[in-house]
Design an enzyme around this catalytic site. Structure first.
Site, short mmCIF file in Angstrom:
data_model
loop_
_atom_site.label_atom_id
_atom_site.label_comp_id
_atom_site.label_asym_id
_atom_site.label_seq_id
_atom_site.Cartn_x
_atom_site.Cartn_y
_atom_site.Cartn_z
N HIS A 72 -2.40 10.46 9.77
CA HIS A 72 -2.08 9.34 10.66
C HIS A 72 -1.69 8.15 9.81
CE1 HIS A 72 -4.15 10.51 14.71
NE2 HIS A 72 -3.48 11.52 14.17
N TYR A 200 -7.47 2.39 20.29
CA TYR A 200 -8.67 1.56 20.45
C TYR A 200 -8.38 0.56 21.55
CZ TYR A 200 -10.38 3.32 15.94
OH TYR A 200 -10.83 4.12 14.91
N PRO A 292 -19.78 3.23 14.94
CA PRO A 292 -18.68 4.19 14.77
C PRO A 292 -17.29 3.58 14.87
CG PRO A 292 -19.71 4.47 16.91
CD PRO A 292 -20.56 3.50 16.16
N LYS A 296 -16.38 4.54 9.75
CA LYS A 296 -16.78 4.27 8.37
C LYS A 296 -18.03 5.04 7.93
CE LYS A 296 -13.38 1.85 7.38
NZ LYS A 296 -12.38 2.59 6.63
N TYR A 384 -9.18 -0.13 6.98
CA TYR A 384 -9.19 1.12 7.75
C TYR A 384 -8.89 2.33 6.86
CZ TYR A 384 -8.94 3.89 12.02
OH TYR A 384 -9.19 4.81 13.03
#
Length: 389
Positions: A72, A200, A292, A296, A384
């Site tokens: 991704h 998200y 979550p 991480k 990220y």
């Protein structure tokens, strides 16, 4: 028995450390309190940072990740019906890999078994002795048999509820914790993902996340009350609530189906300091927990493994204890940055019971700023895909 490293905990961090040490000829024994099938039955997140992927390559266990993982190079963020994309590759030059933690663990078990690695299952009453001396040892029980392993060092990879952290005297450690006032209700369904990247979502009804394991296995989450139980939610009720929280154009693409797993996870931020006591080192959930949001947990455990592996490799290769003596300082420096990112991302996307109208306006303004500001997007993307070790 005697070995160089005793690793308490047969999850992904303990197995990865054992496999990496094996590539350098360093002996270890892994102790796991459950069965292999039990460990492989645990459902966990599956977004691997760039650094973890590289460590799996170094450990010689990346073939299946490279063949079956889903790279991704970005993610979607939505608020209400508004949405925007963060382009990881354009902003950082790196991607993340979507590959289930269960599959990471399966690959590591296969590698350790192929190499003849020593793993003991169903161990009980594990006790760490003389960790602050030059001759530490671990005792435990398998069935009615009491066993002892003498070793050079001990790696505590046994999770939040394990024995390793408790082996550090309270007078020597300090704990920091934040408990969030909500949980995540998650389901796994044999349906195609609603989108090819993670979504998200911030909505007036609460947070939602759309993710996947593969092209025909999807993982979805919604923010829920801590008093909720999985059985309170029918599949139909879950899908209806998810649709209320994601943009309408995604709702049109959503394929629903029966859940094959349903659970609720509470959210917590937790860190213990230091992560080292004599010849005992803490790794992963034994030392820290993150919400979550941003995936991480496994990745921060992997960074601990990176520092500990390199410290032990240096010691056995050159005799230098520099890496060993600085392990806790290095690991905690990165841990707190991961904690900050997980806390920030959670604060950005969830609705809190005590939020005022001003707080909600600030949250929306933060999302709008992230949408329009490349520097803010780059900072998010760098965190990220994974900060450097």
């Amino acid at each position: 028995m005697k070995t160089q490293i005793v690793i308490i905990g047969g999850g992904p961090s303990g197995l990865l450390l054992s496999q990496l040490l094996h590539t350098r000829g360093i002996e270890s024994i892994v102790l796991e309190r459950k069965t292999k099938d039990y460990v492989l039955g645990r459902i966990r997140a599956g977004v691997l940072e760039h650094g973890l992927h590289e460590m799996m390559r170094e450990a010689g266990v990346s073939d299946r990740i490279d063949a079956e993982g889903l790279p991704h190079d970005g993610t979607m963020i939505s608020y209400g019906d508004e949405r925007f994309r963060i382009d990881f590759e354009a902003l950082t030059g790196h991607k993340v890999m979507v590959y289930g933690q269960t599959e990471v663990t399966r690959d590591l078990y296969a590698a350790r078994e192929k190499a003849g690695g020593a793993i003991e299952f169903n161990v009980e009453d594990v006790q760490i002795h003389d960790a602050d001396s030059d001759a530490p040892y671990v005792t435990y029980r398998v069935g009615d048999e009491r066993r002892r392993i003498d070793c050079d060092y001990i790696a505590g990879c046994d999770g939040f509820h394990g024995v390793s952290r408790q082996a550090i005297p309270l007078s020597k450690r300090r704990e920091f914790e934040k408990v969030y006032p909500f949980g995540w209700l998650g389901i796994l369904s044999e349906t195609p993902p609603v989108h090819h990247e993670l979504i998200y979502a911030n909505s007036p009804r609460g947070f939602a996340l759309c993710s996947m394991r593969n092209a025909n296995l999807s993982r979805y989450y919604i923010q829920c009350s801590l008093s909720d139980k999985p059985e309170d939610w029918t599949d139909d009720a879950f899908w209806m609530e998810l649709k209320r929280r994601i943009p309408s154009d995604f709702v049109k693409e959503l394929v629903t189906g029966p859940s094959i797993e349903k659970s609720i996870a509470p959210l917590r931020s937790f860190v213990t300091e230091p992560m080292q006591y004599g010849r005992l080192f803490l790794c992963g959930d034994a030392a820290h927990i993150v919400p979550p949001t941003g995936a991480k947990g496994l990745n921060t455990a992997a960074s601990d493994v990176y520092y500990l592996y390199h410290a032990l490799r240096e010691f056995y290769g050159t005799g230098s204890k520099a890496g060993i003596e600085s392990y806790s300082t290095k690991a905690l420096a990165r841990v707190w940055k991961a904690e900050r990112f997980s806390w920030w991302f959670s604060s950005l996307l969830h609705r809190y019971p005590d939020q005022s109208e001003f707080d909600i306006k600030m949250q929306v303004a933060e999302l709008a700023f992230l949408r329009s500001n490349e520097a803010a997007q780059k900072a998010m993307a760098e965190n990220y895909v994974g900060l450097p070790y």
